[in-house]
Design a protein around this motif. Sequence first.
Motif, PDB file in Angstrom:
ATOM      1  N   LYS A  88     -48.965  -7.282 -54.057  1.00 25.74           N
ATOM      2  CA  LYS A  88     -48.450  -6.533 -55.206  1.00 25.74           C
ATOM      3  C   LYS A  88     -46.922  -6.672 -55.244  1.00 25.74           C
ATOM      4  CE  LYS A  88     -50.988  -2.597 -54.917  1.00 25.74           C
ATOM      5  NZ  LYS A  88     -51.645  -1.375 -55.445  1.00 25.74           N
ATOM      6  N   ALA A  89     -46.237  -5.702 -55.834  1.00 25.47           N
ATOM      7  CA  ALA A  89     -44.789  -5.808 -56.032  1.00 25.47           C
ATOM      8  C   ALA A  89     -44.124  -4.543 -55.510  1.00 25.47           C
ATOM      9  CB  ALA A  89     -44.472  -6.022 -57.510  1.00 25.47           C
ATOM     10  N   ILE A  90     -42.808  -4.486 -55.609  1.00 23.03           N
ATOM     11  CA  ILE A  90     -42.068  -3.295 -55.206  1.00 23.03           C
ATOM     12  C   ILE A  90     -41.059  -2.939 -56.299  1.00 23.03           C
ATOM     13  CG2 ILE A  90     -42.310  -3.839 -52.753  1.00 23.03           C
ATOM     14  CD1 ILE A  90     -39.243  -4.588 -52.893  1.00 23.03           C
ATOM     15  N   PRO A  91     -40.541  -1.694 -56.310  1.00 23.49           N
ATOM     16  CA  PRO A  91     -41.010  -0.533 -55.543  1.00 23.49           C
ATOM     17  C   PRO A  91     -41.921   0.311 -56.436  1.00 23.49           C
ATOM     18  CG  PRO A  91     -38.808  -0.087 -56.375  1.00 23.49           C
ATOM     19  CD  PRO A  91     -39.260  -1.414 -56.972  1.00 23.49           C
ATOM     20  N   ILE A  92     -43.214   0.335 -56.183  1.00 23.20           N
ATOM     21  CA  ILE A  92     -44.166   0.957 -57.097  1.00 23.20           C
ATOM     22  C   ILE A  92     -43.956   2.468 -57.172  1.00 23.20           C
ATOM     23  CG2 ILE A  92     -46.612   1.401 -57.531  1.00 23.20           C
ATOM     24  CD1 ILE A  92     -47.178  -1.387 -56.301  1.00 23.20           C
ATOM     25  N   GLU A  93     -44.044   3.146 -56.024  1.00 21.30           N
ATOM     26  CA  GLU A  93     -43.909   4.607 -56.077  1.00 21.30           C
ATOM     27  C   GLU A  93     -42.498   5.023 -56.473  1.00 21.30           C
ATOM     28  OE1 GLU A  93     -45.088   8.668 -53.690  1.00 21.30           O
ATOM     29  OE2 GLU A  93     -45.108   6.781 -52.586  1.00 21.30           O
ATOM     30  N   GLY A  94     -41.500   4.319 -55.975  1.00 23.47           N
ATOM     31  CA  GLY A  94     -40.131   4.652 -56.325  1.00 23.47           C
ATOM     32  C   GLY A  94     -39.882   4.572 -57.820  1.00 23.47           C
ATOM     33  N   THR A  95     -40.460   3.576 -58.458  1.00 21.34           N
ATOM     34  CA  THR A  95     -40.319   3.428 -59.909  1.00 21.34           C
ATOM     35  C   THR A  95     -40.852   4.663 -60.628  1.00 21.34           C
ATOM     36  OG1 THR A  95     -40.501   1.022 -59.764  1.00 21.34           O
ATOM     37  CG2 THR A  95     -41.011   2.021 -61.895  1.00 21.34           C
ATOM     38  N   ALA A  96     -42.033   5.114 -60.217  1.00 24.67           N
ATOM     39  CA  ALA A  96     -42.649   6.274 -60.858  1.00 24.67           C
ATOM     40  C   ALA A  96     -41.848   7.540 -60.599  1.00 24.67           C
ATOM     41  CB  ALA A  96     -44.082   6.441 -60.361  1.00 24.67           C
ATOM     42  N   SER A 254     -32.933   6.557 -44.170  1.00 21.88           N
ATOM     43  CA  SER A 254     -32.943   7.500 -45.275  1.00 21.88           C
ATOM     44  C   SER A 254     -33.214   6.692 -46.539  1.00 21.88           C
ATOM     45  CB  SER A 254     -31.591   8.224 -45.379  1.00 21.88           C
ATOM     46  OG  SER A 254     -31.602   9.109 -46.469  1.00 21.88           O
ATOM     47  N   ASP A 255     -34.362   6.918 -47.145  1.00 21.27           N
ATOM     48  CA  ASP A 255     -34.774   6.141 -48.314  1.00 21.27           C
ATOM     49  C   ASP A 255     -33.692   6.153 -49.385  1.00 21.27           C
ATOM     50  OD1 ASP A 255     -36.244   5.652 -51.002  1.00 21.27           O
ATOM     51  OD2 ASP A 255     -37.781   5.211 -49.509  1.00 21.27           O
ATOM     52  N   GLU A 256     -33.503   5.010 -50.032  1.00 21.08           N
ATOM     53  CA  GLU A 256     -32.507   4.896 -51.086  1.00 21.08           C
ATOM     54  C   GLU A 256     -32.679   5.949 -52.171  1.00 21.08           C
ATOM     55  OE1 GLU A 256     -29.844   1.710 -52.030  1.00 21.08           O
ATOM     56  OE2 GLU A 256     -29.700   3.244 -50.472  1.00 21.08           O
ATOM     57  N   ILE A 257     -33.934   6.330 -52.436  1.00 23.28           N
ATOM     58  CA  ILE A 257     -34.185   7.255 -53.542  1.00 23.28           C
ATOM     59  C   ILE A 257     -33.619   8.638 -53.253  1.00 23.28           C
ATOM     60  CG2 ILE A 257     -36.428   8.268 -52.896  1.00 23.28           C
ATOM     61  CD1 ILE A 257     -37.364   7.558 -55.742  1.00 23.28           C
ATOM     62  N   THR A 258     -33.396   8.968 -51.983  1.00 16.01           N
ATOM     63  CA  THR A 258     -32.843  10.291 -51.665  1.00 16.01           C
ATOM     64  C   THR A 258     -31.428  10.452 -52.206  1.00 16.01           C
ATOM     65  OG1 THR A 258     -32.000   9.564 -49.508  1.00 16.01           O
ATOM     66  CG2 THR A 258     -34.241  10.463 -49.578  1.00 16.01           C
ATOM     67  N   ARG A 259     -30.755   9.354 -52.510  1.00 19.41           N
ATOM     68  CA  ARG A 259     -29.399   9.427 -53.071  1.00 19.41           C
ATOM     69  C   ARG A 259     -29.402  10.077 -54.457  1.00 19.41           C
ATOM     70  NH1 ARG A 259     -27.610   3.399 -52.811  1.00 19.41           N
ATOM     71  NH2 ARG A 259     -25.925   4.233 -54.091  1.00 19.41           N
TER      72      ARG A 259
END
Length: 261
Positions: A88-96, A254-259
Amino acid sequence: TSGARPRWMLTTVLLPERSTTAALVEDIFQQLHQACEGLGITLAGGHTEVAWGLERPIVVGVLLGEVAHDRLLCTADARVGDQILLVKAIPIEGTAIIARERREELLQRGFSADMLTRASDAIYDPGISVVEVAGVAAEHPGVHAMHDPTEGGVATGLHELAHAARAGVRFYRERVPLLPEGEALCRAYGLDPMGVIASGALLVAAAPEHAPALIQRYENRGIPCVHIADLVPAEQGCTMEMEQGNLPLPRYDSDEITRLF
């Protein structure tokens, strides 16, 4: 990702004291039953209570499955020389997550409602479940390990896979397929997609002589699969190959999305 077929689920459901209604409880359990039925899983039991001090419901799951002893796959069983495939591809959950949590702000920044709806629905299409794609790999010869990159993205997932296998990794960043919506949202906030929560993708470590056939097997099902890395001797470390040369492979504890939060 251990090669097992999920069979039974136990859930602990903790509900907020002041806002729990019968409709809320019924809705949660309807969703649990629907998800389990779709995968042939029996919701076998668990514990439910109204708990003091909660602002929102919390559901904690334990999933049990079965696998033949000689088909059990452990992350540590990946070996030097294996090709690492990304399914599959990335970032699936992060996108949502980004699209759902920042929708109004993104609309004001010029993103279309249709694009943000597609991004929000990424948890369903292509989806954050790896059950189907892991089942394909589990049946294929030469597969030594699987790993699902979640928090910290695919970059951290590769570090984790290499660490478990006591190996190094050479990562070919330019080969990684990105969801168009996810790439655009990461660019808008200056996030590295390689470090954004990537649930829904799957890393597969396979012997090089068997990897091409597995890639073809996924493609026959209409599922993207790309060779993105190789496991190398530990002394070579974890590196990322890019147009400007080899760089250390970043790790996002620390995941990028936490920023954003």
